[in-house]
Motif scaffolding. Structure first.
Motif, mmCIF file in Angstrom:
data_model
loop_
_atom_site.group_PDB
_atom_site.id
_atom_site.type_symbol
_atom_site.label_atom_id
_atom_site.label_comp_id
_atom_site.label_asym_id
_atom_site.label_seq_id
_atom_site.Cartn_x
_atom_site.Cartn_y
_atom_site.Cartn_z
ATOM 1 N N SER A 1 -5.184 10.902 5.157
ATOM 2 C CA SER A 1 -4.985 9.760 6.072
ATOM 3 C C SER A 1 -5.033 8.449 5.188
ATOM 4 C CB SER A 1 -5.777 9.888 7.112
ATOM 5 O OG SER A 1 -6.981 9.920 6.760
ATOM 6 N N THR A 2 -6.519 8.617 4.363
ATOM 7 C CA THR A 2 -6.612 7.327 3.395
ATOM 8 C C THR A 2 -6.542 7.841 1.833
ATOM 9 O OG1 THR A 2 -7.949 6.253 5.129
ATOM 10 C CG2 THR A 2 -8.178 5.634 2.831
ATOM 11 N N GLN A 3 -5.180 7.621 1.324
ATOM 12 C CA GLN A 3 -5.360 8.122 0.010
ATOM 13 C C GLN A 3 -5.903 7.195 -1.019
ATOM 14 O OE1 GLN A 3 -3.247 11.076 -0.699
ATOM 15 N NE2 GLN A 3 -4.268 10.752 -2.756
ATOM 16 N N THR A 4 -6.853 7.437 -1.812
ATOM 17 C CA THR A 4 -7.727 6.427 -2.585
ATOM 18 C C THR A 4 -7.077 6.529 -4.066
ATOM 19 O OG1 THR A 4 -9.432 7.915 -3.071
ATOM 20 C CG2 THR A 4 -9.712 6.682 -1.119
ATOM 21 N N LEU A 5 -7.138 5.299 -4.702
ATOM 22 C CA LEU A 5 -6.935 5.273 -6.072
ATOM 23 C C LEU A 5 -7.925 4.542 -6.671
ATOM 24 C CD1 LEU A 5 -5.398 5.504 -8.993
ATOM 25 C CD2 LEU A 5 -4.179 3.400 -7.964
ATOM 26 N N ARG A 6 -8.779 4.853 -7.577
ATOM 27 C CA ARG A 6 -10.162 4.153 -8.184
ATOM 28 C C ARG A 6 -10.115 4.159 -9.632
ATOM 29 N NH1 ARG A 6 -9.658 3.039 -3.521
ATOM 30 N NH2 ARG A 6 -11.459 3.026 -1.770
ATOM 31 N N ALA B 1 7.538 1.579 -2.025
ATOM 32 C CA ALA B 1 7.699 2.927 -1.608
ATOM 33 C C ALA B 1 8.946 3.508 -2.006
ATOM 34 C CB ALA B 1 7.765 2.763 0.054
ATOM 35 N N ILE B 2 8.959 4.949 -2.225
ATOM 36 C CA ILE B 2 9.945 5.545 -3.184
ATOM 37 C C ILE B 2 10.774 6.355 -2.056
ATOM 38 C CG2 ILE B 2 10.738 7.059 -4.697
ATOM 39 C CD1 ILE B 2 9.974 4.371 -5.788
ATOM 40 N N SER B 3 10.055 7.038 -1.091
ATOM 41 C CA SER B 3 10.561 7.998 -0.006
ATOM 42 C C SER B 3 9.555 8.424 0.949
ATOM 43 C CB SER B 3 11.304 9.386 -0.696
ATOM 44 O OG SER B 3 10.022 9.770 -1.471
ATOM 45 N N GLY B 4 9.990 8.926 2.081
ATOM 46 C CA GLY B 4 8.918 9.480 2.907
ATOM 47 C C GLY B 4 8.589 8.274 3.953
ATOM 48 N N ASN B 5 7.288 8.772 4.468
ATOM 49 C CA ASN B 5 6.818 7.862 5.430
ATOM 50 C C ASN B 5 6.336 6.453 4.822
ATOM 51 O OD1 ASN B 5 7.135 9.228 7.928
ATOM 52 N ND2 ASN B 5 5.525 10.698 7.251
ATOM 53 N N LEU B 6 6.401 5.474 5.493
ATOM 54 C CA LEU B 6 5.944 4.282 4.772
ATOM 55 C C LEU B 6 4.427 4.070 5.135
ATOM 56 C CD1 LEU B 6 9.075 2.023 5.543
ATOM 57 C CD2 LEU B 6 8.406 3.072 3.406
ATOM 58 N N PRO B 7 3.531 3.837 4.237
ATOM 59 C CA PRO B 7 2.130 3.660 4.486
ATOM 60 C C PRO B 7 1.852 1.973 4.461
ATOM 61 C CG PRO B 7 2.248 4.173 2.256
ATOM 62 C CD PRO B 7 3.743 4.419 2.746
ATOM 63 N N HIS C 1 -16.045 0.245 -8.618
ATOM 64 C CA HIS C 1 -14.937 0.952 -9.247
ATOM 65 C C HIS C 1 -13.777 0.491 -8.239
ATOM 66 C CE1 HIS C 1 -17.367 3.506 -11.559
ATOM 67 N NE2 HIS C 1 -18.041 3.921 -10.669
ATOM 68 N N PHE C 2 -12.703 -0.218 -8.720
ATOM 69 C CA PHE C 2 -11.689 -0.738 -8.161
ATOM 70 C C PHE C 2 -10.384 -0.058 -8.030
ATOM 71 C CE2 PHE C 2 -14.685 -4.183 -9.383
ATOM 72 C CZ PHE C 2 -15.121 -4.692 -8.047
ATOM 73 N N GLY C 3 -9.667 -0.556 -7.037
ATOM 74 C CA GLY C 3 -8.465 0.263 -6.927
ATOM 75 C C GLY C 3 -7.542 -0.094 -5.763
ATOM 76 N N ILE C 4 -6.789 0.952 -4.895
ATOM 77 C CA ILE C 4 -6.173 0.769 -3.782
ATOM 78 C C ILE C 4 -6.707 1.864 -2.786
ATOM 79 C CG2 ILE C 4 -4.493 -0.692 -4.851
ATOM 80 C CD1 ILE C 4 -2.693 1.739 -4.418
ATOM 81 N N ASP C 5 -6.108 1.625 -1.370
ATOM 82 C CA ASP C 5 -6.096 2.594 -0.648
ATOM 83 C C ASP C 5 -4.541 2.553 0.080
ATOM 84 O OD1 ASP C 5 -8.841 3.186 -0.767
ATOM 85 O OD2 ASP C 5 -9.446 2.031 1.195
ATOM 86 N N LEU C 6 -4.128 3.656 0.565
ATOM 87 C CA LEU C 6 -2.776 4.027 0.975
ATOM 88 C C LEU C 6 -3.304 4.533 2.348
ATOM 89 C CD1 LEU C 6 -0.721 5.516 -1.746
ATOM 90 C CD2 LEU C 6 -0.503 3.081 -1.028
ATOM 91 N N VAL C 7 -2.828 3.861 3.537
ATOM 92 C CA VAL C 7 -3.468 4.357 4.777
ATOM 93 C C VAL C 7 -2.132 4.307 5.784
ATOM 94 C CG1 VAL C 7 -4.733 3.571 6.870
ATOM 95 C CG2 VAL C 7 -5.499 2.796 4.446
ATOM 96 N N GLY C 8 -2.187 5.482 6.449
ATOM 97 C CA GLY C 8 -0.880 5.510 7.297
ATOM 98 C C GLY C 8 -0.622 7.305 7.408
ATOM 99 N N GLN C 9 0.561 7.332 7.779
ATOM 100 C CA GLN C 9 1.119 8.914 7.926
ATOM 101 C C GLN C 9 1.295 9.157 6.403
ATOM 102 O OE1 GLN C 9 4.529 8.803 10.162
ATOM 103 N NE2 GLN C 9 3.708 8.716 12.072
ATOM 104 N N ASN C 10 0.991 10.565 6.427
ATOM 105 C CA ASN C 10 1.117 11.437 5.142
ATOM 106 C C ASN C 10 2.759 11.580 4.834
ATOM 107 O OD1 ASN C 10 -1.416 11.241 4.619
ATOM 108 N ND2 ASN C 10 -1.878 13.393 5.594
ATOM 109 N N SER D 1 -5.287 16.559 -9.793
ATOM 110 C CA SER D 1 -5.361 16.567 -8.387
ATOM 111 C C SER D 1 -4.128 17.018 -7.988
ATOM 112 C CB SER D 1 -5.543 15.028 -7.714
ATOM 113 O OG SER D 1 -4.459 14.512 -8.105
ATOM 114 N N GLY D 2 -3.052 17.140 -8.788
ATOM 115 C CA GLY D 2 -1.810 17.499 -8.214
ATOM 116 C C GLY D 2 -0.838 16.633 -7.425
ATOM 117 N N ASN D 3 -1.393 15.542 -6.921
ATOM 118 C CA ASN D 3 -0.640 14.625 -6.214
ATOM 119 C C ASN D 3 -0.405 13.316 -6.758
ATOM 120 O OD1 ASN D 3 -3.187 13.564 -6.036
ATOM 121 N ND2 ASN D 3 -3.415 13.679 -3.796
ATOM 122 N N GLY D 4 -0.385 13.137 -7.998
ATOM 123 C CA GLY D 4 -0.209 11.902 -8.786
ATOM 124 C C GLY D 4 0.582 12.423 -10.184
ATOM 125 N N ILE D 5 1.522 11.722 -10.614
ATOM 126 C CA ILE D 5 2.245 11.947 -12.028
ATOM 127 C C ILE D 5 2.389 10.628 -12.753
ATOM 128 C CG2 ILE D 5 2.986 14.227 -11.293
ATOM 129 C CD1 ILE D 5 5.894 12.694 -11.079
#
Length: 764
Positions: free
Chosen positions: A61-66, A87-93, A154-163, A38-42
């Motif tokens: 807006s809703t970043q999924t991990l499943r 959280a590491i940096s940037g906006n806090l979701p 299929h289980f995981g998390i959602d990140l919700v809020g500002q990108n 995907s290029g947005n995860g390492i």
């Protein structure tokens, strides 16, 4: 781990270190994009808090991990999904547990919760843990209730809020937490695990049946709640009810492993309803022959219409029993007698039918009938509204024509009258506490070998056991106690009757009954009445007494032996004869009264222990054995132990046959009787015809109908004082009352003889 999942692989997903291809930034289904491309995860191999971790750049807006693995969702198992995030940096979701709920074919299961609660990330480097529990059952503590249609997730998390924020996620954990919901996870399963809702509205039948199929000898738990069951439910394993069930009348709940009333009371939380449903199951179940009341006292607010409780059956002929408990009538119940007076017509040509019955539709089956010419214990057995007819359980003796009849429908605790046939049914070790409010048991219209054994029927208002038809055929009433509500009333004021029968072959044995109007009114033939004790006295000095047993059939073929008849009498009638005058047949026939104790005290001198009451002219006795009985009156003598009640007619004493009245003892009886009667006659003057009177010595004050023998004692001598060796002849039935025997000699003689006279003709 719950045994339902014990054979599955470890539920926890593979770590990120094994590769990110197993983790989707979509919904987790096959073909959804993964974080490997995907290029947005390492993958970060050495985070100071997590070790190997997944670092995500939030771009949606809703970043999924499943997790792409299929985590099974099965009945009885609850899984907890945990994730630690910082959280590491940037906006806090904000972060939450989320999932894709799948059916067995992989399609999404709609209408269920797939997201947990949001938790905000408020500072960089701060570890936040989120979790949620997923399962089929609607239990407290379950965040996502998926029901029985779910197959996996299929289980995981959602990140919700500002990108634009960067977040690291520790390896996701998925664990079986079923033990949080089951006190004994090996031995118990819960109906909620199979989709039961317990809201009192939703039909939980399928969930209950699924729980039963999966139980595998474990106990099925029905937790707190109200579970609606619209269909039949069978449990082949043990059950434990913390909540209750509701069902339509037609639906059957069958508890095969703990089939007893206490468990049904737990199931329905209502004793009366539980009894009905348990009885329904008893008649719809081949695994159990009896319903154990478990020693419980069941409070009844009205009659139990037993056929209405089993609407799918109108007849039942397999042995079944109810035992070990007590039924008690409540004072605020519906016990009032229904009384209707209506005009009807009776014809002796149709002796068991009333025709042209006014208001016939409103006259209940089972109503007691009274009116002019109606005998005791006549009931409505059936009705035809269209024809205006009522069918009766027996003929009427003098009711020809049109008149008003009164129909009283007594209320019974156990009412079988709705059944066409009930056979081989047993009630034993049960007390029916009628509380002077109601009657005890009403039998079905037909059936054989109904049995009531070792029971108490206590203080019935009107009747103890009632037969409205042939449901008493071959009935057994054994070792029962019938306790009257009329103890304090004089005999003349009593109206309750312990039991009645209409059909043949009843065994009434070893029972005890106190102070009823009658203990038993028995039509039919071939009864065995043995070993009973019934007493009906009162405190009225010189008072009347009522019949303890009424035998309402002229041809009886009946045995009345070894009973204790206390301040009562045995009455033999033909009151079920529509033409009660003798018009053929055997008349009063085939009765044995032997080995009984007859006792009375403070009674009128006219009282007798054995009474024959013909309802028409011409009847006679044709086979009666009265032997080995003990007749005793205390505190005053009575005239006779036996008599004919001539209220309607007398007997025809010229036709008496085969009467044995021997070996009885008489104490306090003014006129003991015997048949044949041995009399000794002494003639001191020479007479050619000796006149010997039987007096009151023959039973029922009968005629000297025949003479068995004349025996000379010491010889007879003529006027020349010589012995006469002639054989005299006899003339029976002599004198104005036909109670004389004339012994005629060849010449006038004097001396002593013994004459054996009879009130019957015993020749063949």
């Amino acid at each position: 781990m719950n045994t339902a999942l014990s054979s599955l692989n470890n539920l926890t997903p593979a770590p990120y270190a094994s590769g990110l291809a197993a983790y989707s930034n979509g919904n987790g289904t096959a073909g959804s994009p993964s974080y490997a491309t995907s290029g947005n995860g390492i993958f970060v191999p050495a985070d100071q808090d997590f070790g190997g971790t997944l670092e995500i750049l939030k771009t949606s807006s809703t970043q999924t991990l499943r997790y792409k693995g299929e985590t099974p969702i099965v009945p009885g198992c609850y899984v907890q999904i945990k994730a630690r995030v910082k959280a590491i940096s940037g906006n806090l979701p904000s972060v939450r547990i989320a999932a894709y709920a799948a059916r067995s074919d992989g399609t999404a299961l709609s209408g269920v919760v797939t997201e947990g609660a949001l938790t905000p990330l408020t500072a960089y480097g701060q570890i936040v843990e989120v979790s949620a529990i997923v399962g089929i059952g609607n239990r407290s503590g379950v965040d996502m209730v998926w029901g029985v249609n779910a197959d996996y997730g299929h289980f995981g998390i959602d990140l919700v809020g500002q990108n634009g924020g960067v977040v690291r996620v520790d390896d996701i954990e998925i664990n079986d937490v079923s033990s949080l919901f089951l006190s004994d996870i090996v031995a118990t399963i819960d109906v909620r695990d199979f989709g039961a809702i317990g809201d009192g509205v939703t039909d939980d039948t399928a969930a209950f049946e699924a729980a039963n199929r999966a139980a595998n000898d474990r106990t099925v738990l029905i937790p707190a709640g109200v579970f609606r069951l619209n269909g039949d439910v069978t449990f082949d394993t043990l059950t434990k009810f913390e909540g209750k069930v509701t069902m339509p009348t037609s639906a059957v709940l069958l508890l095969r492993q703990n089939f007893d009333l206490p468990n049904y009371i737990q199931a329905f939380d209502d004793e009366e309803l539980a009894f009905k449903k348990a009885f329904q199951a008893l008649l719809n179940n081949s695994d159990h022959e009896s319903l154990d009341l478990g020693g419980r006292k069941v409070a009844l607010t009205g009659p139990i219409d037993l056929q209405a409780a089993v609407p799918n059956r109108t007849r039942y002929e397999t042995r079944r029993a109810i035992h070990n408990g007590q039924l008690i009538a409540m004072t605020d119940g519906d016990w009032d007698t229904t009384t209707i007076t209506a005009q009807a017509t009776y014809s002796t040509g149709n002796p068991r039918t009333l025709t042209n019955v006014a208001n016939v539709a409103n006259i209940p089956i089972g109503s007691h009938v009274s009116g002019s010419g109606v005998g005791r214990e006549i009931y409505v057995r059936g009705k035809n509204v269209a024809r205006g007819e009522l069918t009766l359980n027996g003929p009427l003796y003098d009711a020809a024509g049109t008149q008003n009849f009164t129909f009283r429908r007594y209320k019974y605790m156990l009412d079988f009258s709705g059944f066409d046939v009930i056979a081989k049914f047993i009630i034993h070790n049960v007390e029916l506490q009628c509380q002077e409010l109601c009657s005890g048991i009403m039998l079905a219209d037909a059936g054989t070998i109904f049995t009531v054994r070792d029971c108490f029927i206590t203080t019935p208002k009107d009747r103890g056991i009632t037969s409205i038809g042939g449901g008493c055929q071959g009935m057994f009433i054994e070792r029962c106690q019938f306790l009257s509500a009329e103890n304090d009333l004089a005999v003349s004021q009593r109206s309750t009757i312990a039991l009645n029968v209409n059909a043949n072959d009843v065994k009434l044995r070893n029972c005890r009954a106190e102070r009823f109007r009658h203990f038993a009114v028995m039509a039919g033939q071939n009864h065995l009445i043995i070993g009973n004790h019934f007493f009906q006295g009162d405190t009225v000095n010189g008072g009347i007494r009522s019949a303890g047993v009424v035998l309402a059939e002229a041809y009886a073929s009946c045995v009345f032996n070894n009973n204790y008849v206390d301040n009562a009498f045995f009455e033999w009638t033909n009151e079920r004869d529509p033409t009660p005058g003798f018009n053929g047949g055997f008349s009063f026939s085939s009765l044995e009264v032997a080995g009984n104790i007859f006792l009375s005290g403070e009674v009128a001198t006219s009282f007798s222990y054995l009474v024959i009451k013909p309802y028409g002219e011409g009847h006679f006795i044709n086979g009666l054995n009265v032997s080995g009985n003990r007749f005793r009156s205390i505190n005053g003598f009575v005239d006779r132990a036996e008599r004919v009640d001539t209220s309607f007619a007398d007997l025809n004493f010229t036709r008496m046959r085969n009467v044995r009245f021997t070996g009885n003892s008489f104490h306090g009886i003014s006129n003991p009787v015997v048949n044949p009667l041995l009399m000794e006659a002494i003639e001191e003057s020479n007479q050619q015809t000796w006149v010997i009177e039987t007096g009151p010595g023959l039973p029922f004050q009968g005629r000297s109908l025949s003479v068995d023998s004349v025996v000379v004692r010491g010889g007879v001598r003529n006027t020349a004082n010589q012995l006469n060796y002639d054989n005299p002849f006899v003339r029976a039935q002599q004198g104005p009352d036909a109670n004389q025997v004339h012994v005629v000699w060849s010449e006038p003689v004097r001396g002593k003889i013994a004459v054996m006279a009879r009130m019957d003709n015993d020749t063949v």
